[in-house]
Scaffold this active site. Sequence first.
Site, PDB file in Angstrom:
ATOM      1  N   THR A 260       0.870  -1.189   0.000  1.00 22.82           N
ATOM      2  CA  THR A 260       0.000   0.000   0.000  1.00 22.82           C
ATOM      3  C   THR A 260       0.907   1.239   0.000  1.00 22.82           C
ATOM      4  O   THR A 260       1.302   1.691  -1.059  1.00 22.82           O
ATOM      5  CB  THR A 260      -0.967   0.020   1.206  1.00 22.82           C
ATOM      6  OG1 THR A 260      -0.230  -0.059   2.412  1.00 22.82           O
ATOM      7  CG2 THR A 260      -1.968  -1.120   1.120  1.00 22.82           C
TER       8      THR A 260
ATOM      9  N   LYS B  46       4.498  -6.795   3.834  1.00 24.10           N
ATOM     10  CA  LYS B  46       4.180  -5.403   3.497  1.00 24.10           C
ATOM     11  C   LYS B  46       3.873  -4.678   4.791  1.00 24.10           C
ATOM     12  O   LYS B  46       3.508  -5.292   5.801  1.00 24.10           O
ATOM     13  CB  LYS B  46       3.014  -5.311   2.511  1.00 24.10           C
ATOM     14  CG  LYS B  46       1.670  -5.714   3.022  1.00 24.10           C
ATOM     15  CD  LYS B  46       0.938  -4.677   3.800  1.00 24.10           C
ATOM     16  CE  LYS B  46       0.929  -3.349   3.091  1.00 24.10           C
ATOM     17  NZ  LYS B  46       0.388  -2.319   4.033  1.00 24.10           N
TER      18      LYS B  46
ATOM     19  N   THR C 198       3.796  -6.078  11.941  1.00 24.23           N
ATOM     20  CA  THR C 198       3.592  -5.812  10.528  1.00 24.23           C
ATOM     21  C   THR C 198       2.122  -5.800  10.188  1.00 24.23           C
ATOM     22  O   THR C 198       1.286  -6.294  10.937  1.00 24.23           O
ATOM     23  CB  THR C 198       4.259  -6.882   9.664  1.00 24.23           C
ATOM     24  OG1 THR C 198       4.266  -6.409   8.320  1.00 24.23           O
ATOM     25  CG2 THR C 198       3.496  -8.180   9.703  1.00 24.23           C
TER      26      THR C 198
ATOM     27  N   GLU D 221       7.156   4.670   7.459  1.00 25.28           N
ATOM     28  CA  GLU D 221       6.725   5.842   6.710  1.00 25.28           C
ATOM     29  C   GLU D 221       7.640   7.028   7.015  1.00 25.28           C
ATOM     30  O   GLU D 221       7.731   7.474   8.151  1.00 25.28           O
ATOM     31  CB  GLU D 221       5.251   6.137   7.007  1.00 25.28           C
ATOM     32  CG  GLU D 221       4.375   5.081   6.328  1.00 25.28           C
ATOM     33  CD  GLU D 221       2.909   5.166   6.678  1.00 25.28           C
ATOM     34  OE1 GLU D 221       2.109   4.590   5.924  1.00 25.28           O
ATOM     35  OE2 GLU D 221       2.557   5.777   7.688  1.00 25.28           O
TER      36      GLU D 221
ATOM     37  N   ASN E  99       0.769  10.579   6.070  1.00 26.87           N
ATOM     38  CA  ASN E  99      -0.407  10.245   6.868  1.00 26.87           C
ATOM     39  C   ASN E  99      -1.438  11.346   6.986  1.00 26.87           C
ATOM     40  O   ASN E  99      -2.566  11.101   7.405  1.00 26.87           O
ATOM     41  CB  ASN E  99       0.026   9.783   8.257  1.00 26.87           C
ATOM     42  CG  ASN E  99       0.606   8.400   8.175  1.00 26.87           C
ATOM     43  OD1 ASN E  99      -0.083   7.478   7.763  1.00 26.87           O
ATOM     44  ND2 ASN E  99       1.873   8.264   8.511  1.00 26.87           N
TER      45      ASN E  99
END
Lengths: 418, 418
Positions: B166, B192, B203, B290, B413
């Site tokens: 994603t 992922k 995760t 991120e 975000n």
Amino acid sequence: MVKTAMAQPVSPLAPAQFPAMPPVSGVALCVFNTGLRYQGRPDLLVARLAPGTTAAGVFTRSLTRSAPVDWCRQALADGQGLGRVLVVNAGNANAFTGRKGVETVERTAAAAARAFDCRAAEVFIASTGTIGVTLDDSKITALLEGPAPAQAGSASWHDAASAIMTTDTFAKGATRSATVDGVTVSVCGIAKGSGMIAPDMATMLAYVFTDAAVSPAVLQAWLREGVDRSFNAITVDSDTSTSDTLMLFATGAAGHAPVVADDDPRAAALRAALFEVLLDLAHQVVRDGEGATRFVSVRVTGARSDQAARRIALAIANSPLVKTAIAGADANWGRIVMAVGKSGEEADRDRLQVRVGGVLIAAEGEPVADYDETPVAQHMQGREIDIEVDLGLAEGRSQVWTCDLTHRYIDINADYRT
Amino acid sequence: MVKTAMAQPVSPLAPAQFPAMPPVSGVALCVFNTGLRYQGRPDLLVARLAPGTTAAGVFTRSLTRSAPVDWCRQALADGQGLGRVLVVNAGNANAFTGRKGVETVERTAAAAARAFDCRAAEVFIASTGTIGVTLDDSKITALLEGPAPAQAGSASWHDAASAIMTTDTFAKGATRSATVDGVTVSVCGIAKGSGMIAPDMATMLAYVFTDAAVSPAVLQAWLREGVDRSFNAITVDSDTSTSDTLMLFATGAAGHAPVVADDDPRAAALRAALFEVLLDLAHQVVRDGEGATRFVSVRVTGARSDQAARRIALAIANSPLVKTAIAGADANWGRIVMAVGKSGEEADRDRLQVRVGGVLIAAEGEPVADYDETPVAQHMQGREIDIEVDLGLAEGRSQVWTCDLTHRYIDINADYRT
């Protein structure tokens, strides 16, 4: 290490102006520039308190707390809850400074006691700023033993609130009045703190003064009760300072008969005024949360207990994903659900109700039929965001306050020391 | 809601390339584009597993977990730990989607069971992406009942790892080999996840496959043990997903006699290989945290227990102030001390030792004499940051991994959905 006065833009959530705060009889303020870290602005607050002033305090629960915090806790016990001098410096926290840090505090208290003719155990000290840098207390003791006593009373509440700022972008003050036995008394408080803000204790530093006459035990009881609904219900970044200190002083100069029972009906209005000042100051700390652009209320109802509700509210308020979504004005209620799920408290996915800006978004485990995001999106554009979660399990409830997580938080914290 | 392939820059912490991963006998992969959210990239992974394949799983402990997670937990129990099909879609988490979400999963499992001629309880499903949006499963079931069986085996590990991404900026894979009874077996895993990463489970999604023959009970025991040292020891932002899933499949196609005891000495190398794959994947998830620009190891020793050490390490790794200091390459060890203090675990300020990049900075409650920040500042400029804290109390130890907190975390975000 020397910094000039900071040029941070004022938080968009700041009150329009510092409140008009009356003097509190028995409290005499003065401020100085020590040159320890900041130039061109006062960075030392000295408050002289009238003989007989009672004191109460609540301090950080950090196990790596600073030397001044250790001192204040001990002084409250040794001095039987009496206070004569308050000394606060900004720019150096005197935390994790070992034996030297302890000696710094001892010398400062001794100098203040000499200068203001009181016992060392009636001197309360706080330091806020960088951790782990030895504090050169000679720059403070020289001012205490020099000009401080003569200048007591020369500073305003705004001066005092400004002198204790570090990364704060505005000075924080609050005031209320009440009557006790027909005598009008004032409650005036100042606070600083904008990062490293989380419950136990939330603020870095807050000091509240009243000219009411209240016994130390009652002061302490009120403070504990009031802090639970105010400073322990706010969070900026979930970090807890080594220096967090909240103290309350009552000079008794108003002249009414002392309050010696915490449920004394004569003092109900005073107690309420105190709680309002604490909540006002706590909200201002959130409004100055580092980088904050939105003030967020999180209300949780229907939990198994008030404590469970508090934990769920804090899980939401501390979630980086919730806080960044608010920064982006994104009504991403899925992250609220996520935060409820991670709180560890009992929740039933299919009983949850989530409201943002008063609009019911999700219930019975899914978005409500025909959910229209328009009013919620509009609410998210505002400065004040209301999040409500009902667990649908029992009667536990709690409310906490936080701010969003923005680029400026990172700007401020990625180079605080350098 | 439809997004084109994302143009995020690849994390600076990404491995130089996706590893060369051998096929695992008994595992046949294929990928598709459903068009549910992403265009121009595969967003559906289907894995066909040979008859007799055993399965184990560890799932999010979130109380608001998604419908696919509920399904997988139940299927593992109902299917006696056997697995024949894995279906994973990216872009929509099918979480907090109520009764409709449950029906979506049931229809998907039924379609996969028809297409691959197995029981529904042998079908495992995961969905990752936005929460609270109803998933149109017809776009998945049409592919399962259409081209999927014929195309099984057409996709590579890299294709599979890419299809489940994603906000990931690189595909994550890891492989090791071992021998059991002289037979070479492979362990290949994909993962992922780059946000909403915290222990229990760390995760979002990870799948590990081996052609070894291992009983379901042993697989489950190994997985629980391995996850504690890998995915449960990483944190990006302290948030826990509603969808976190880690599954392990053993096809048995390598042909050795099955491993049926978790301490079977024949399987020691296999177990070690599995743990290495899990740790490799977990580290890659952190490296794709991120906005991450630095990979941070936090090692705590000398605590009262391993559990206390873990909590202290996580308090450091999750502290926004520590993480922003690292983002700013600031050797602000005072914030490490602060985080130890707020962990709630026993600590003695005056026994703490703090090392960054192997350099002792603080001991006995203060900075060490003649502390030279130069080598530490140099270490902070690198991509790999080592933080060590010794409590000096007992023998408890733990190591966790995290990344820094940067502007890109907020960029990503603050507008994920919009």
